[in-house]
Design a protein around this motif. Structure first.
Motif, PDB file in Angstrom:
ATOM      1  N   ARG A 102     -13.093  -5.562 -20.022  1.00 38.60           N
ATOM      2  CA  ARG A 102     -11.925  -5.892 -19.222  1.00 38.60           C
ATOM      3  C   ARG A 102     -12.363  -6.758 -18.042  1.00 38.60           C
ATOM      4  N   HIS A 103     -11.560  -7.753 -17.732  1.00 37.38           N
ATOM      5  CA  HIS A 103     -11.757  -8.503 -16.492  1.00 37.38           C
ATOM      6  C   HIS A 103     -11.332  -7.593 -15.342  1.00 37.38           C
ATOM      7  N   LEU A 104     -12.045  -7.669 -14.248  1.00 34.36           N
ATOM      8  CA  LEU A 104     -11.713  -6.840 -13.087  1.00 34.36           C
ATOM      9  C   LEU A 104     -10.717  -7.598 -12.216  1.00 34.36           C
ATOM     10  N   LEU A 105      -9.454  -7.477 -12.572  1.00 35.41           N
ATOM     11  CA  LEU A 105      -8.382  -8.170 -11.862  1.00 35.41           C
ATOM     12  C   LEU A 105      -7.524  -7.213 -11.046  1.00 35.41           C
ATOM     13  N   ASP A 106      -7.033  -6.175 -11.672  1.00 34.52           N
ATOM     14  CA  ASP A 106      -6.130  -5.229 -11.018  1.00 34.52           C
ATOM     15  C   ASP A 106      -6.663  -3.826 -11.284  1.00 34.52           C
ATOM     16  N   TYR A 107      -7.422  -3.283 -10.355  1.00 35.69           N
ATOM     17  CA  TYR A 107      -8.117  -2.019 -10.575  1.00 35.69           C
ATOM     18  C   TYR A 107      -8.420  -1.351  -9.229  1.00 35.69           C
ATOM     19  N   ASP A 108      -8.813  -0.087  -9.304  1.00 37.14           N
ATOM     20  CA  ASP A 108      -9.284   0.655  -8.137  1.00 37.14           C
ATOM     21  C   ASP A 108     -10.631   1.268  -8.476  1.00 37.14           C
ATOM     22  N   LEU A 109     -11.553   1.247  -7.529  1.00 32.71           N
ATOM     23  CA  LEU A 109     -12.845   1.918  -7.674  1.00 32.71           C
ATOM     24  C   LEU A 109     -12.800   3.208  -6.879  1.00 32.71           C
ATOM     25  N   ILE A 110     -13.125   4.305  -7.538  1.00 33.39           N
ATOM     26  CA  ILE A 110     -13.106   5.617  -6.900  1.00 33.39           C
ATOM     27  C   ILE A 110     -14.491   6.230  -7.051  1.00 33.39           C
ATOM     28  N   GLU A 111     -15.005   6.780  -5.971  1.00 36.90           N
ATOM     29  CA  GLU A 111     -16.301   7.459  -6.023  1.00 36.90           C
ATOM     30  C   GLU A 111     -16.216   8.640  -6.974  1.00 36.90           C
ATOM     31  N   HIS A 112     -17.260   8.839  -7.737  1.00 40.03           N
ATOM     32  CA  HIS A 112     -17.352   9.931  -8.701  1.00 40.03           C
ATOM     33  C   HIS A 112     -18.722  10.576  -8.488  1.00 40.03           C
ATOM     34  N   PRO A 113     -18.866  11.888  -8.677  1.00 35.21           N
ATOM     35  CA  PRO A 113     -20.171  12.531  -8.444  1.00 35.21           C
ATOM     36  C   PRO A 113     -21.321  11.895  -9.224  1.00 35.21           C
ATOM     37  N   ARG A 114     -21.034  11.314 -10.372  1.00 36.37           N
ATOM     38  CA  ARG A 114     -22.097  10.703 -11.180  1.00 36.37           C
ATOM     39  C   ARG A 114     -22.064   9.179 -11.171  1.00 36.37           C
ATOM     40  N   GLY A 115     -21.226   8.567 -10.349  1.00 39.28           N
ATOM     41  CA  GLY A 115     -21.163   7.115 -10.329  1.00 39.28           C
ATOM     42  C   GLY A 115     -19.852   6.610  -9.770  1.00 39.28           C
ATOM     43  N   LEU A 116     -19.178   5.787 -10.555  1.00 42.92           N
ATOM     44  CA  LEU A 116     -17.890   5.231 -10.150  1.00 42.92           C
ATOM     45  C   LEU A 116     -16.851   5.469 -11.231  1.00 42.92           C
ATOM     46  N   HIS A 117     -15.646   5.645 -10.799  1.00 47.74           N
ATOM     47  CA  HIS A 117     -14.508   5.807 -11.697  1.00 47.74           C
ATOM     48  C   HIS A 117     -13.645   4.563 -11.496  1.00 47.74           C
ATOM     49  N   VAL A 118     -13.459   3.774 -12.547  1.00 49.82           N
ATOM     50  CA  VAL A 118     -12.663   2.558 -12.464  1.00 49.82           C
ATOM     51  C   VAL A 118     -11.297   2.853 -13.059  1.00 49.82           C
TER      52      VAL A 118
END
Length: 128
Positions: free
Chosen positions: A83-99
């Motif tokens: 997926r192209h990163l156009l419309d998204y949110d990055l959320i901290e996750h205990p093991r990394g990132l949640h997109v």
């Protein structure tokens, strides 16, 4: 043939196929090297010009830098999703990132990243 017997045969057959796929190693998640990630991205987006590829340490995700901006490629079983990163949110996750994508075709992806990778990927995905 009684319905109960037919149902048992169908369920047993599906379970046998799933077990066979698992035992032969075909249920493992895809592990990518940079050249694999590049080829997979071109499979999803053949017209994109790739500038850089950053593969996660576990090999299950890659951040792709294209002329039009960043993109994300991740393993979903033996296949990949891009997926192209156009419309998204990055959320901290205990093991990394949640997109979280604002797209019903791929609503979210959890990336297992080290602390250093997490900081680097956040910088690389920053929107202008």
């Amino acid at each position: 043939m009684p319905l109960e017997l037919l149902l048992g045969l169908v369920v047993g057959g599906i379970a046998a196929i799933a077990a066979l796929l698992h035992w032969t190693g075909n249920s493992q998640r895809r592990v990518m090297m940079p050249e694999d990630a590049r080829a997979e991205w071109h499979r999803h987006f053949p017209d994109d010009i790739i500038r850089a590829v950053t593969v996660s340490r576990d090999g299950h995700a890659a951040l792709i830098e294209t002329e039009t901006g960043p993109g994300l490629l991740w393993a979903m079983g033996a296949d990949t999703v891009g997926r192209h990163l156009l419309d998204y949110d990055l959320i901290e996750h205990p093991r990394g990132l949640h997109v979280v994508f604002h797209d019903y075709t791929a609503p979210r992806a959890t990336l297992h990243l080290t602390e250093d990778e997490r900081r680097g990927w956040r910088i690389l995905t920053e929107r202008p």
